[in-house]
Design a protein around this motif. Sequence first.
Motif, PDB file in Angstrom:
ATOM      1  N   SER A 143      13.195  17.878 -26.128  1.00 26.22           N
ATOM      2  CA  SER A 143      12.036  18.567 -26.683  1.00 26.22           C
ATOM      3  C   SER A 143      12.652  20.151 -27.042  1.00 26.22           C
ATOM      4  CB  SER A 143      10.898  18.618 -25.992  1.00 26.22           C
ATOM      5  OG  SER A 143      11.235  19.155 -24.635  1.00 26.22           O
ATOM      6  N   HIS A 189      10.943  23.916 -27.292  1.00 24.12           N
ATOM      7  CA  HIS A 189       9.646  24.889 -27.332  1.00 24.12           C
ATOM      8  C   HIS A 189       9.999  26.106 -27.770  1.00 24.12           C
ATOM      9  CE1 HIS A 189       7.635  22.273 -23.916  1.00 24.12           C
ATOM     10  NE2 HIS A 189       8.881  21.714 -24.084  1.00 24.12           N
ATOM     11  N   ASP A 221       6.803  19.228 -34.360  1.00 23.16           N
ATOM     12  CA  ASP A 221       5.657  18.175 -34.078  1.00 23.16           C
ATOM     13  C   ASP A 221       4.856  18.158 -35.221  1.00 23.16           C
ATOM     14  OD1 ASP A 221       6.679  17.616 -31.473  1.00 23.16           O
ATOM     15  OD2 ASP A 221       5.201  18.759 -30.256  1.00 23.16           O
ATOM     16  N   ARG A 255       6.107  23.158 -30.517  1.00 22.47           N
ATOM     17  CA  ARG A 255       7.143  22.397 -30.059  1.00 22.47           C
ATOM     18  C   ARG A 255       7.648  21.206 -31.038  1.00 22.47           C
ATOM     19  NH1 ARG A 255       4.871  20.483 -24.177  1.00 22.47           N
ATOM     20  NH2 ARG A 255       4.388  22.379 -23.220  1.00 22.47           N
ATOM     21  N   SER A 274      11.266  18.339 -31.409  1.00 21.40           N
ATOM     22  CA  SER A 274      12.304  17.586 -30.685  1.00 21.40           C
ATOM     23  C   SER A 274      13.432  17.900 -31.440  1.00 21.40           C
ATOM     24  CB  SER A 274      11.999  15.888 -30.772  1.00 21.40           C
ATOM     25  OG  SER A 274      12.084  15.435 -31.968  1.00 21.40           O
TER      26      SER A 274
END
Length: 677
Positions: A421, A423, A511, A519, A521
């Motif tokens: 992920s 952030h 996302d 957020r 990936s």
Amino acid sequence: MDRKQIIEDPQTGNKGEAFEAFDDIPANPNLTRTIGEVIASRYGRRDMLKGLLGVSASTALFGASALTAPRQADAAGTAASSRYAFDELAWGNDGTHHVAKGYDADILLRWGDPITADAPDFDVLNQTAQAQLQQFGYNNDYVGFTPLNTEGTRGLLCVNHEYTNEEVMFPALGRQDKADFAGMTRALVDIEMAAHGGSVVEITRGTDGKWAVVRDGSRNRRISPLNTVMTIDGPAAGHARMQTSADPSGAQVIGTLNNCAGGMTSWGTWLMAEENFHGYFWTDRLDADGKPDLSDQPEAAQMKRYGVPGRWYAWGKYHDRFNIDKDPNEANRFGWVVEVDPRNPEAAPVKHTALGRFRHEGAETTTSTDGHLVVYMGDDARFDYQYKYVSKGVVSDDPAANSKLLSDGTLYAARFDPDGSVHWLPLVHGEGPLTAENGFASQADVLIDARLAADALGATPMDRPEDAAPRGDGTAYIMLTNNARRKAGETDAANPRAKSRFGHIIEIKEDGGDHAATRGSWSILVKCGDPGIAAVGAEWNPETSDNGWFASPDNCAFDAEGRLWVATDQGSKWGKTGKSDGLYGVETEGSLRGHSKLFFRCPAGGELCGPCFAPDGETLFLAVQHPGTDGTKALTGFARASTFEDPATRWPDFNPQMPPRPSVVVVTKQGGGRIAG
């Protein structure tokens, strides 16, 4: 190795190479959590030690085809289902440029070409700053295009001019960094300054399909650090740290410099990214080892984190504003993103402080699912950060209102986590460690010291994040060019390696397909370098030919069909691959994900920049900067440093009286049609 040792190193052939070598030394003290460590944690130390990814990880990153050993395809290198319809170019390194069969690559603009109706013809032996301010500038990097008619056959070309190489720019001068700039004069410095910045040039496409400069275009102009007045806006505008003796308001500055990559907005303005600004600042105060003595500077810690003063140019000897002994705050007024309205020569360019101060590489824009402006930006230094900016308001049909979106929003730095992920950490005063107790008294301090703010937040130190290409579906591709300073203890199999000289490309999926998401990936598109040498640890789609793999991804762009194109910048280290820098089509989807094909390559010692497609996809603009300079000691048959009198190539004129000239190249398909279509 310090600056003096780098300059005196016999392997360093020119100032550009010395600057590159000095930038190998990380300025980030916060190296406890590198991207390599994150990937090692994600995939496990056993895989790292084996030098291989586990089956599940490899499949996730590259697809099942990654488990097949790379093959060396024939010279055509064209997989049957490739979306890039051209016969692949053969790799190599010589004194001229090359393009795939069936295409023309014509020189459109060269350093010194007149771009205004009353500009003098270029006289390389009698250069002046006044003439250069009406002529195309030096080292052309980013290229943007905005059409002036619905057909797209007339438009404005916007070109950044990153830096100058005086040893091949001026006769009988030689390397000045090695001579402590003894040969530089006020006149030569002013020519250098006039050659920096950018050019706006009107161009038109004739009935024969060829593009030409409209020399009497009313919007044609130069932007330079010598005389272009700019405004400063956003949270840092007017702050005490932005005020100087020449500008006590802290809201106005002369010029922009070291403009590397950039971007174009949907409303037609041009974003110029200020990258290695630190190299232009000077000090007369040196310690016993010849290093800058910052003991009397109240912002010594901040200067050190940004590498100020670099003393790579002599500007501060003749212009007090570039001498930190006399005007230390001037350095705080560079390292920003500048917005220019190419259609309105009367509009002052604007430095948008809301986008943060660092060594900006790229400022590529897109919109979120609900219309917020998003700008992806890299800090092009080893172990520095990837950023993005999200506006508070939304994009509308009002260009003036849209430009204000760059003044009010949130800047984020990326943290790449072991679980795959990403952030996005907000650089907002008062949140987390960004408080007065930690040295951030206001949002202005957070943005002026964006690097230190990202340090405090725990963003992931990256391997020279350069350009980024966002796609409308919430995907972005991040170019990480190399990091030779990565230590063996930081190595892993899935990302940059120890002493990584070849770089990699990260794919981010935000996302919900929303570029404003905090957020997302991440995964790896390719690990660059020669897949035929096991120790390199490169990973490509196995259909990639020996011509198709590359090193040091830098600039990138999507074409009208959503295909990713990547330009490379190996710097002086191209001898590690033997290949000139070039442009490659890189597959991002399906069974050919991670497949690459060579379309264009530079003359020796040059770097490929741009790339920029006209809206109809039938024209590709490319910039070749510093031809015949980088790494020429490794060039077979030349094997020495280039000078004005003795360059490795005289591209593109091949005139014995003319040195090599950075130039913009226009690529079109013979007989017409879309590039690679």
